[in-house]
Motif scaffolding. Structure first.
Motif, PDB file in Angstrom:
ATOM      1  N   GLN A  33       0.836  -1.202   0.000  1.00  0.00           N
ATOM      2  CA  GLN A  33       0.000   0.000   0.000  1.00  0.00           C
ATOM      3  C   GLN A  33       0.871   1.253   0.000  1.00  0.00           C
ATOM      4  O   GLN A  33       0.548   2.242  -0.660  1.00  0.00           O
ATOM      5  CB  GLN A  33      -0.933  -0.002   1.199  1.00  0.00           C
ATOM      6  CG  GLN A  33      -2.039  -1.018   1.091  1.00  0.00           C
ATOM      7  CD  GLN A  33      -2.828  -1.130   2.376  1.00  0.00           C
ATOM      8  OE1 GLN A  33      -2.269  -1.110   3.465  1.00  0.00           O
ATOM      9  NE2 GLN A  33      -4.133  -1.253   2.243  1.00  0.00           N
ATOM     10  N   MET A  34       1.979   1.212   0.728  1.00  0.00           N
ATOM     11  CA  MET A  34       2.897   2.350   0.766  1.00  0.00           C
ATOM     12  C   MET A  34       3.476   2.599  -0.632  1.00  0.00           C
ATOM     13  O   MET A  34       3.591   3.740  -1.067  1.00  0.00           O
ATOM     14  CB  MET A  34       4.024   2.094   1.761  1.00  0.00           C
ATOM     15  CG  MET A  34       4.963   3.265   1.925  1.00  0.00           C
ATOM     16  SD  MET A  34       4.216   4.727   2.642  1.00  0.00           S
ATOM     17  CE  MET A  34       4.263   4.275   4.356  1.00  0.00           C
ATOM     18  N   GLN A  35       3.804   1.526  -1.366  1.00  0.00           N
ATOM     19  CA  GLN A  35       4.295   1.683  -2.741  1.00  0.00           C
ATOM     20  C   GLN A  35       3.235   2.340  -3.621  1.00  0.00           C
ATOM     21  O   GLN A  35       3.540   3.245  -4.400  1.00  0.00           O
ATOM     22  CB  GLN A  35       4.656   0.325  -3.337  1.00  0.00           C
ATOM     23  CG  GLN A  35       5.923  -0.267  -2.808  1.00  0.00           C
ATOM     24  CD  GLN A  35       6.184  -1.645  -3.414  1.00  0.00           C
ATOM     25  OE1 GLN A  35       5.255  -2.433  -3.602  1.00  0.00           O
ATOM     26  NE2 GLN A  35       7.442  -1.915  -3.729  1.00  0.00           N
ATOM     27  N   MET A  36       1.997   1.867  -3.507  1.00  0.00           N
ATOM     28  CA  MET A  36       0.912   2.421  -4.319  1.00  0.00           C
ATOM     29  C   MET A  36       0.710   3.905  -3.994  1.00  0.00           C
ATOM     30  O   MET A  36       0.522   4.725  -4.888  1.00  0.00           O
ATOM     31  CB  MET A  36      -0.389   1.651  -4.081  1.00  0.00           C
ATOM     32  CG  MET A  36      -0.337   0.201  -4.480  1.00  0.00           C
ATOM     33  SD  MET A  36      -0.270  -0.050  -6.239  1.00  0.00           S
ATOM     34  CE  MET A  36      -1.927   0.379  -6.679  1.00  0.00           C
ATOM     35  N   TRP A  37       0.730   4.235  -2.716  1.00  0.00           N
ATOM     36  CA  TRP A  37       0.558   5.626  -2.294  1.00  0.00           C
ATOM     37  C   TRP A  37       1.697   6.481  -2.843  1.00  0.00           C
ATOM     38  O   TRP A  37       1.486   7.570  -3.376  1.00  0.00           O
ATOM     39  CB  TRP A  37       0.503   5.710  -0.767  1.00  0.00           C
ATOM     40  CG  TRP A  37       0.421   7.114  -0.274  1.00  0.00           C
ATOM     41  CD1 TRP A  37      -0.697   7.887  -0.173  1.00  0.00           C
ATOM     42  CD2 TRP A  37       1.515   7.944   0.144  1.00  0.00           C
ATOM     43  NE1 TRP A  37      -0.373   9.130   0.278  1.00  0.00           N
ATOM     44  CE2 TRP A  37       0.988   9.196   0.485  1.00  0.00           C
ATOM     45  CE3 TRP A  37       2.882   7.736   0.257  1.00  0.00           C
ATOM     46  CZ2 TRP A  37       1.771  10.237   0.939  1.00  0.00           C
ATOM     47  CZ3 TRP A  37       3.674   8.777   0.714  1.00  0.00           C
ATOM     48  CH2 TRP A  37       3.118  10.003   1.041  1.00  0.00           C
ATOM     49  N   PHE A  38       2.937   5.984  -2.734  1.00  0.00           N
ATOM     50  CA  PHE A  38       4.109   6.716  -3.214  1.00  0.00           C
ATOM     51  C   PHE A  38       4.007   6.967  -4.719  1.00  0.00           C
ATOM     52  O   PHE A  38       4.243   8.080  -5.194  1.00  0.00           O
ATOM     53  CB  PHE A  38       5.390   5.950  -2.871  1.00  0.00           C
ATOM     54  CG  PHE A  38       6.635   6.612  -3.367  1.00  0.00           C
ATOM     55  CD1 PHE A  38       7.160   7.709  -2.704  1.00  0.00           C
ATOM     56  CD2 PHE A  38       7.275   6.150  -4.509  1.00  0.00           C
ATOM     57  CE1 PHE A  38       8.305   8.341  -3.165  1.00  0.00           C
ATOM     58  CE2 PHE A  38       8.423   6.770  -4.979  1.00  0.00           C
ATOM     59  CZ  PHE A  38       8.940   7.869  -4.306  1.00  0.00           C
ATOM     60  N   LEU A  39       3.645   5.931  -5.479  1.00  0.00           N
ATOM     61  CA  LEU A  39       3.517   6.085  -6.930  1.00  0.00           C
ATOM     62  C   LEU A  39       2.428   7.091  -7.284  1.00  0.00           C
ATOM     63  O   LEU A  39       2.556   7.849  -8.248  1.00  0.00           O
ATOM     64  CB  LEU A  39       3.247   4.739  -7.587  1.00  0.00           C
ATOM     65  CG  LEU A  39       4.414   3.755  -7.553  1.00  0.00           C
ATOM     66  CD1 LEU A  39       3.979   2.382  -8.065  1.00  0.00           C
ATOM     67  CD2 LEU A  39       5.604   4.274  -8.329  1.00  0.00           C
ATOM     68  N   ASP A  40       1.349   7.117  -6.498  1.00  0.00           N
ATOM     69  CA  ASP A  40       0.287   8.082  -6.751  1.00  0.00           C
ATOM     70  C   ASP A  40       0.756   9.499  -6.446  1.00  0.00           C
ATOM     71  O   ASP A  40       0.266  10.454  -7.046  1.00  0.00           O
ATOM     72  CB  ASP A  40      -0.964   7.751  -5.936  1.00  0.00           C
ATOM     73  CG  ASP A  40      -2.141   8.612  -6.350  1.00  0.00           C
ATOM     74  OD1 ASP A  40      -2.571   8.504  -7.522  1.00  0.00           O
ATOM     75  OD2 ASP A  40      -2.606   9.416  -5.520  1.00  0.00           O
ATOM     76  N   GLN A  41       1.698   9.657  -5.529  1.00  0.00           N
ATOM     77  CA  GLN A  41       2.249  10.982  -5.260  1.00  0.00           C
ATOM     78  C   GLN A  41       3.091  11.467  -6.440  1.00  0.00           C
ATOM     79  O   GLN A  41       3.122  12.653  -6.737  1.00  0.00           O
ATOM     80  CB  GLN A  41       3.110  10.980  -3.981  1.00  0.00           C
ATOM     81  CG  GLN A  41       2.373  10.556  -2.728  1.00  0.00           C
ATOM     82  CD  GLN A  41       1.080  11.305  -2.527  1.00  0.00           C
ATOM     83  OE1 GLN A  41       1.077  12.517  -2.352  1.00  0.00           O
ATOM     84  NE2 GLN A  41      -0.037  10.596  -2.566  1.00  0.00           N
ATOM     85  N   LEU A  42       3.785  10.538  -7.103  1.00  0.00           N
ATOM     86  CA  LEU A  42       4.602  10.897  -8.258  1.00  0.00           C
ATOM     87  C   LEU A  42       3.748  11.277  -9.465  1.00  0.00           C
ATOM     88  O   LEU A  42       4.056  12.231 -10.183  1.00  0.00           O
ATOM     89  CB  LEU A  42       5.525   9.733  -8.648  1.00  0.00           C
ATOM     90  CG  LEU A  42       6.643   9.396  -7.666  1.00  0.00           C
ATOM     91  CD1 LEU A  42       7.387   8.151  -8.138  1.00  0.00           C
ATOM     92  CD2 LEU A  42       7.605  10.559  -7.517  1.00  0.00           C
TER      93      LEU A  42
END
Length: 136
Positions: A33-42
């Protein structure tokens, strides 16, 4: 005799996932989930992980029954009601309460099988952002 897996090793019991304690409002994100959130920030709002599908049903469609079935699935699975929020310097999961009456499903549009035209398909395909790529 104990059941065995592919390699002939005994299978081990699978433990249940513990329920979230009542009143726990902020839930930390898992690694994925942290990866998904991070990618959405990019790339905010990227449809990269969307999997669009069309479904053709035949026969009479009971729209109310379909809406109730989808509402029930959403009620039973918290992940379908989970949003990520950023607060106090970190992202968190927030699970919204299950709606008792309606999950905002529909309205559904039914079209007879012989009434599906190229124009109708193009209208629905225009709803997908261009970043998704060509749907065919």
């Amino acid at each position: 005799m104990k059941p065995a897996g592919k390699e002939g090793k005994p299978l081990r019991a699978v433990s249940r996932i513990p329920r979230r304690p009542p009143g726990m409002e902020r839930i930390p994100l898992s690694g994925v989930q942290m990866q998904m959130w991070f990618l959405d920030q990019l790339v905010p709002g990227s449809p990269a992980y969307h999997i669009p599908r069309a479904l053709r049903l035949t026969g009479e469609l009971d729209v109310d029954l379909l809406a109730r079935a989808i509402t029930d699935v959403v009620r039973r699975h918290e992940i379908l009601r989970t949003a990520y929020v950023y607060a106090d310097g970190a992202p968190w999961q927030v699970v919204t309460p299950a709606a008792i009456d309606d999950a905002g499903i529909g309205p559904f549009e039914t079209v007879p099988a012989d009434g599906v035209s190229d124009g109708l398909l193009r209208r629905y395909l225009r709803m997908w952002p261009p970043e998704v790529g060509e749907l065919s």
